[in-house]
Each structure stands twice: as C-alpha cells, then as structure tokens.
Design a protein around this motif. Structure first.
Motif, short mmCIF file in Angstrom:
data_model
loop_
_atom_site.label_atom_id
_atom_site.label_comp_id
_atom_site.label_asym_id
_atom_site.label_seq_id
_atom_site.Cartn_x
_atom_site.Cartn_y
_atom_site.Cartn_z
N ARG A 111 0.83 -1.20 0.00
CA ARG A 111 0.00 0.00 0.00
C ARG A 111 0.86 1.25 0.00
O ARG A 111 2.01 1.23 0.45
CB ARG A 111 -0.95 0.01 1.20
N GLN A 112 0.27 2.31 -0.50
CA GLN A 112 0.97 3.59 -0.54
C GLN A 112 0.00 4.69 -0.16
O GLN A 112 -0.99 4.94 -0.87
CB GLN A 112 1.56 3.86 -1.92
N ALA A 113 0.28 5.31 0.97
CA ALA A 113 -0.52 6.43 1.44
C ALA A 113 0.04 7.72 0.85
O ALA A 113 1.22 7.78 0.48
CB ALA A 113 -0.52 6.49 2.96
N LYS A 152 3.76 9.07 1.28
CA LYS A 152 4.56 8.02 1.90
C LYS A 152 5.05 7.04 0.86
O LYS A 152 4.51 6.96 -0.25
CB LYS A 152 3.76 7.29 2.98
N ARG A 209 5.72 3.25 -0.71
CA ARG A 209 4.97 2.01 -0.78
C ARG A 209 5.54 1.04 0.24
O ARG A 209 6.76 0.90 0.37
CB ARG A 209 5.04 1.42 -2.18
N GLU A 239 -5.66 5.23 9.49
CA GLU A 239 -4.27 5.08 9.06
C GLU A 239 -4.10 4.02 7.96
O GLU A 239 -3.04 3.92 7.36
CB GLU A 239 -3.37 4.73 10.24
N ASP A 240 -5.12 3.22 7.74
CA ASP A 240 -5.08 2.22 6.68
C ASP A 240 -5.44 2.80 5.32
O ASP A 240 -5.35 2.10 4.30
CB ASP A 240 -6.04 1.07 6.99
N THR A 241 -5.85 4.05 5.29
CA THR A 241 -6.20 4.70 4.03
C THR A 241 -4.99 4.76 3.11
O THR A 241 -3.93 5.27 3.49
CB THR A 241 -6.72 6.12 4.29
N ALA A 242 -5.15 4.21 1.91
CA ALA A 242 -4.04 4.14 0.96
C ALA A 242 -4.54 3.51 -0.34
O ALA A 242 -5.65 2.98 -0.39
CB ALA A 242 -2.89 3.31 1.53
N TYR A 271 -3.97 0.37 -2.48
CA TYR A 271 -3.46 -0.98 -2.26
C TYR A 271 -3.13 -1.62 -3.61
O TYR A 271 -3.97 -1.61 -4.52
CB TYR A 271 -4.48 -1.81 -1.49
N LEU A 310 -8.17 1.91 -4.32
CA LEU A 310 -8.16 2.87 -3.22
C LEU A 310 -9.03 2.40 -2.07
O LEU A 310 -10.20 2.05 -2.26
CB LEU A 310 -8.64 4.23 -3.71
N THR A 314 -10.36 3.88 1.52
CA THR A 314 -10.50 5.07 2.33
C THR A 314 -11.26 4.72 3.60
O THR A 314 -12.39 4.21 3.52
CB THR A 314 -11.23 6.18 1.57
#
Length: 119
Positions: free
Chosen positions: A36-38, A41, A43, A86-89, A91, A114, A116
C-alpha cells in the motif's frame, strides 16, 4: 496481467475484502502480496504469502488483516478487519511469477485500488 478489486470507502472499525486475480500464462507463482501507498509516503508491504503457504504481515496490520489465496484461480485475497483511518491508501497486489519454465521469476503489479477509512 493482474486485476485488483474491492476497494472503497468504509467507516473506522469496518471491514473490506480485496481480491486480485492473475491472467495469462503462468508456470509457477513464488509469492503473492499486497502493498500500500498512502499520500506522501513510500509504498510498503502489507502482507505476503509464499508458495509454501507461509505468510508475513506488517506489524501495523497483524491481527487485523488476513491474506489468503485460491491457487486454482491464481487469486490472492486480503481480508481487512477493524480498519483504521491510518489504513487509508492505494493498495497494490504483487505476484512474483515464472510465466514459462524457461523464463526467470519476475514481479507483476496490479493497477491499485483505493481504500479510504473515514467517518
């Protein structure tokens, strides 16, 4: 080619299930994983399952996420429970594959889906 499905908007504490299926010629799959990549940030690896069946997870998702596979379908799943903002990213699924017996292992990436987590 990898096709990922299952992202969306979910409230904190909710669940989502991601899936990713590989198509085309496949001789062997060495590993399947989710990254995942927020925003802003790098990956990062979320979960991985290797050919023997062993798994590993990022510390931040242990106990909440479960990776599994359906070998006959060349598909990997990621069950995500107790989701947090915080898991929003985005994937991404990743397969390390040998397409033919005479070709080397190579990484393939899905297009990203995505997730969210927000109230």
């Amino acid at each position: 080619q990898l096709q990922a499905y299952g992202g969306g908007l979910v409230q904190p504490g909710g669940s989502l299930r991601l899936s990713c299926a590989a198509s085309g010629s496949i001789f062997s799959i060495n590993a399947m994983g989710w990254y995942r990549q927020a925003p802003g940030k790098q990956r990062e690896l979320v979960a991985q399952i290797i050919s023997g069946g062993s798994t590993n997870y990022a510390d931040s998702v242990k106990g909440r996420f479960t990776i599994s596979r359906a070998n006959a379908k060349n598909t990997v799943y990621l069950q995500m429970n107790s989701l947090e903002p915080e898991d929003t990213a985005v994937y991404y699924c990743n397969f390390n594959v040998r397409r033919y017996s005479y070709t080397p292992n190579r990484d393939y990436w899905g297009q990203g889906t995505l997730v969210t987590v927000s109230s």
